[in-house]
Design a protein around this motif. Structure first.
Motif, mmCIF file in Angstrom:
data_model
loop_
_atom_site.group_PDB
_atom_site.id
_atom_site.type_symbol
_atom_site.label_atom_id
_atom_site.label_comp_id
_atom_site.label_asym_id
_atom_site.label_seq_id
_atom_site.Cartn_x
_atom_site.Cartn_y
_atom_site.Cartn_z
ATOM 1 N N SER A 1 -63.379 -125.167 50.933
ATOM 2 C CA SER A 1 -64.287 -125.852 50.217
ATOM 3 C C SER A 1 -65.351 -124.636 49.872
ATOM 4 C CB SER A 1 -65.077 -126.669 51.100
ATOM 5 O OG SER A 1 -65.661 -125.984 52.292
ATOM 6 N N THR B 1 -70.229 -105.463 49.829
ATOM 7 C CA THR B 1 -71.604 -104.386 50.032
ATOM 8 C C THR B 1 -71.955 -104.328 51.473
ATOM 9 O OG1 THR B 1 -72.050 -106.693 49.053
ATOM 10 C CG2 THR B 1 -73.350 -104.683 48.505
ATOM 11 N N VAL B 2 -71.627 -105.151 52.387
ATOM 12 C CA VAL B 2 -72.115 -104.833 53.651
ATOM 13 C C VAL B 2 -71.530 -103.494 54.146
ATOM 14 C CG1 VAL B 2 -72.329 -105.942 55.802
ATOM 15 C CG2 VAL B 2 -72.664 -107.390 53.953
ATOM 16 N N LEU C 1 -73.037 -100.580 52.652
ATOM 17 C CA LEU C 1 -74.510 -100.419 53.123
ATOM 18 C C LEU C 1 -74.395 -99.932 54.460
ATOM 19 C CD1 LEU C 1 -76.514 -103.644 52.282
ATOM 20 C CD2 LEU C 1 -77.018 -101.402 51.584
ATOM 21 N N HIS C 2 -73.337 -100.368 55.385
ATOM 22 C CA HIS C 2 -73.124 -99.802 56.700
ATOM 23 C C HIS C 2 -73.039 -98.498 56.664
ATOM 24 C CE1 HIS C 2 -70.866 -99.266 60.462
ATOM 25 N NE2 HIS C 2 -71.735 -100.137 60.977
ATOM 26 N N ARG D 1 -75.613 -96.286 55.944
ATOM 27 C CA ARG D 1 -76.753 -96.270 56.794
ATOM 28 C C ARG D 1 -76.040 -95.256 58.082
ATOM 29 N NH1 ARG D 1 -79.456 -95.094 59.863
ATOM 30 N NH2 ARG D 1 -81.068 -96.402 61.404
ATOM 31 N N PHE D 2 -74.671 -95.531 58.461
ATOM 32 C CA PHE D 2 -74.386 -94.736 59.420
ATOM 33 C C PHE D 2 -73.462 -93.500 59.222
ATOM 34 C CE2 PHE D 2 -75.414 -99.182 60.919
ATOM 35 C CZ PHE D 2 -76.335 -98.574 61.938
ATOM 36 N N ALA E 1 -62.157 -126.857 46.524
ATOM 37 C CA ALA E 1 -63.417 -126.117 46.369
ATOM 38 C C ALA E 1 -64.285 -126.833 45.192
ATOM 39 C CB ALA E 1 -62.936 -124.724 45.448
ATOM 40 N N GLY F 1 -83.442 -99.079 53.344
ATOM 41 C CA GLY F 1 -81.903 -98.769 53.607
ATOM 42 C C GLY F 1 -81.599 -99.182 54.918
ATOM 43 N N LEU G 1 -80.389 -101.448 57.732
ATOM 44 C CA LEU G 1 -79.342 -102.665 57.455
ATOM 45 C C LEU G 1 -80.191 -103.868 57.947
ATOM 46 C CD1 LEU G 1 -77.138 -103.607 55.908
ATOM 47 C CD2 LEU G 1 -75.821 -103.256 58.155
#
Ligand SMILES: Nc1ncnc2c1ncn2[C@@H]1O[C@H](COP(=O)(O)OP(=O)(O)OP(=O)(O)O)[C@@H](O)[C@H]1O
Ligand SMILES: [Mg+2]
Lengths: 285, 414
Positions: free
Chosen positions: A77, A90-91, A94-95, A98-99, A136, B216, B218
């Protein structure tokens, strides 16, 4: 396993009757014809029908019969059309930024192809199954029109086009829960898998229980079609339930001709309490 | 010749698009129809019909066209079919006979068939000229005729004509009465997705925005998943003239009350017409005044009324008109109560089990001018659901319905 009849794809492009059902899948004449039309015209095949009428199984067997790989896209769904093409993680990016592990400049690393994206970028012809498209959002099929027509898509983040080398054979299933948009329907070859009649059902059961005795099969089908004819039933038992039920009967060694009273293992056939009650009430009356 | 079939399909309300017709032409150019009528039936249906509810119309169009019987002449066909349903034993054909009928083509066959139909006056069995059972004429069935058109009756394999003729998909037609599952499916359309409840789904866009705002660092943001927010009030007319439809209404109720379907679902009963109160139970014991009901209901909830809207005009239009209303002594006519309810809700729909051909000149017409009304069929229910969700077109009410407004106490619908 799949000894389904197939004509070789390359040397005989005009050969039409490529799918005739397989050892493990019994297809009606009409279904076979629809499948073959879809393959010959390279149009998506849209299958509808009650649950358990073998829609999903058909795609698997078609792939087997044509000797192609199957790519599945199981729609839920919350599924978005774009998820099927690719997901930009994206995450993770981003991660990483950052790291600090990994090269975040390489966007391609964070692009993950979805099932449809995979089917279109495969270097050989595949069968793409879009299962339960009606689950869906209403607009979902419309969002795929372009990709299904052109068999290509664009990855914005990379500025790159992915074009299918060979048009995949697309099988789409729906449980008839929602109206699909007209524009989408126009592009499909459609087939409604009618609930199998007794003769066809006998053949289907024999696929799963090759050693079943005629008399036992007869009695089981008698009970099964009797149940299905019960008025006001909420969920009528389907093929898969029949197959499970026969399995239970065989394991327990129950002889339907002998047992009096109720139907043994009714729970395998009926999945709602109301239906069980309904049948019990009618049996008493 | 084939283009005529396209028009035959259109005549049966099958809207085959050019897109689809061209696909059919492409398929035929590739020989996918196997140069047979059966193959044509299958190919054409797979490409031109996209809904099982339309299979039956396709079967009819196919029968009509390939048997060359117009809709008005259908009665004749029924006769022929009934007669052919009881076939005589088939005898083997001689090689000459076989050769003779080998060469006939479809057009010629149709022509001949038409001609024979006209000539044939009475039932005929055996022989080789007339349409009948067990003969060697290329028409009829149980006979052997490689190029023949099959006209009904069981055969070796299932031919297109047989399939069309069996009209197996009759019960899928949209205009027939509904079962729970169909209602269920139709009601599925009645939903308004919205995000409400526990936050348990990752919100990417917000996460990106927040992370940026956070220089930046997170910052993951979650949001509630999408759920159906639609709230429904169901009002059902019970007893009296609604008795024949009790079963249908209970099916609708079963489907609508399925748990988790709507964010909120309440149902009430009334008899004949709504006056100052409705009831929580069909035995009319738990009373809820209309004023309370409206006060408790959001304007955005969907009001669905099920009833035949059929009563004596005085019961609808006169103050204190209801025979069941004497105890209240109210002077407000039923129609006014209905108006108040219709006005309270942004969208309301009335589902009527009476076929719409019976509406004109009755109180149904008057009520339909207050509540958008649909015949309670799969199609009508679908229309009502679409209207409740998206608004848009309401069914048209004839001008004549204005007679309710000038009601002076004597019932004369014309
Ligand atoms: N034609 C068939 N030949 C052989 N087995 C069949 C056939 N139809 C159904 N079955 C049996 O029924 C089971 C259910 O089939 P499948 O999962 O493909 O149904 P479905 O139509 O996809 O159902 P759903 O709508 O619930 O997804 C299969 O695993 C198989 O055991
Ligand atoms: Mg499935």
């Amino acid at each position: 396993m799949f000894s389904g009849t197939l004509a070789s794809m390359s040397d005989e492009p005009e050969s039409f009757d490529q799918f005739r059902g397989t050892d493990t899948y019994i297809a009606s004449d009409e279904l076979r014809h629809a499948v073959n039309v879809a393959v010959a015209l390279s149009r998506p095949l849209l299958l509808r029908g009650e649950p358990g009428t073998g829609k999903t199984l058909l795609a698997e067997n078609l792939a087997g019969a044509l000797g192609l790989d199957l790519v599945r896209w199981h729609v839920k769904s919350t599924t978005k059309a774009r998820d099927g093409l690719y997901v930009y993680d994206t995450v993770a990016r981003l991660h990483d930024s950052r790291f600090g592990d990994g090269d975040v400049k390489d966007i391609a690393k964070y692009i993950k192809l979805g099932p449809m994206g995979e089917a279109l970028s495969a270097d050989h012809k595949v069968v793409l199954l879009i299962d339960e498209i009606d689950k869906a959002d209403i607009e979902f099929p419309n969002d795929l029109l372009l990709e299904l027509d052109a068999m290509r898509f664009h990855i914005d983040e990379l500025g790159k086009d992915v074009v299918a080398r060979e048009r995949p054979v697309v099988v789409i299933t729906s449980n008839n829960e929602k109206e699909l948009p007209d524009a989408f329907l126009r592009r499909c070859v459609f087939h409604y898998i009618d609930f199998p009649d007794r003769a066809l059902m006998e053949r289907i059961v024999r696929v799963h229980h090759p050693d079943i005795v005629d008399r036992v099969l007869d009695q089981a089908l008698e009970v099964f079609y009797g149940l299905r004819a019960t008025p006001r039933m909420r969920k009528r038992p389907s093929t898969s339930e029949l197959i499970d039920w026969i399995c239970a009967l065989k394991k327990a060694g129950v002889d339907l001709g002998r047992v009096g009273g109720g139907i043994p293992f009714l729970g395998t056939l009926l999945k709602t309490e109301q239906d069980v009650e309904l049948v019990a009430k009618r049996a008493k009356a | 010749m084939l283009i005529d079939f396209l028009y035959e399909l259109r005549r049966h309300k099958l809207h085959v698009s050019t897109h689809e017709w061209l696909a059919l032409m492409e398929a035929m150019a590739k020989g996918l129809h196997d140069s047979s009528l059966d193959g044509f039936y299958r190919t054409c249906r797979a490409l031109c019909v996209k809904d099982v509810a339309e299979y039956d119309a396709f079967d009819q169009a196919f029968l009509a066209y390939f048997k060359d019987v117009g809709a008005d002449a259908l009665a004749i066909t029924e006769d022929i079919l009934a007669w052919l349903a009881d076939p005589k034993r088939m005898r083997e054909l001689s090689p000459e006979e076989l050769a003779m009928i080998e060469g006939l083509d479809l057009d010629k066959l149709r022509e001949l068939f038409e001609q024979r139909l006209r000539e044939q006056k009475e039932r005929h069995d055996g022989g080789n000229r007339w349409i009948g059972t067990g003969g060697t004429s290329p028409f009829g069935h149980g006979g052997k005729h490689p190029t023949g058109l099959r006209v009904g009756g069981p055969g070796g394999g299932r031919s297109a004509m047989q399939i069309a003729e069996a009209r197996r998909f009759k019960e899928y037609r949209k205009d027939v009465v509904l079962d729970v599952r169909q209602i269920d499916l139709a009601l599925r359309g009645l939903r308004q997705l919205g995000r409400e409840g526990a936050v348990e789904e990752l919100d990417l866009d917000e996460t990106v925005d927040e992370t940026c705002r956070n220089a930046g660092e997170l910052e993951i943001v979650f949001r509630p998943p999408r759920r159906n927010r639609a709230k429904v009030v169901l009002l059902m007319d019970v007893g009296g003239s609604m008795d024949p439809y009790a079963e249908l209404c209970s099916r609708l109720f079963t489907a609508a009350s399925r748990s988790g379907r709507f964010a909120r679902f309440r149902s009430y009963y009334f008899h004949n017409c709504v006056y100052d109160a409705v009831y929580e139970d069909a035995a009319f014991r738990q009373k809820v005044t209309v004023a309370d009901l409206l006060a408790e209901s959001d304007r955005d909830e969907k009001l669905v009324v099920v009833g035949d809207a059929l009563m004596h005009p005085a019961e609808l239009l006169d103050g204190g008109g209801s025979i069941y209303f004497y105890s209240q002594g109210g002077r407000t006519p039923g129609l006014e109560w209905l108006r108040r309810m219709a006005a309270h809700f942004r969208r309301a729909a009335w589902l009527n089990p009476e076929p719409d051909r019976f509406w004109p000149g009755t109180t149904i017409e008057v009520i339909a001018s207050v509540f958008p009304m649909w015949h309670l069929t799969l199609e009508g229910l679908g229309g009502a659901v679409r209207y409740l969700v998206r608004g848009g077109e309401k069914p048209k009410v004839p001008e004549k319905a204005a007679w309710g407004r000038s009601w002076t106490g004597s019932y004369d619908p014309d």
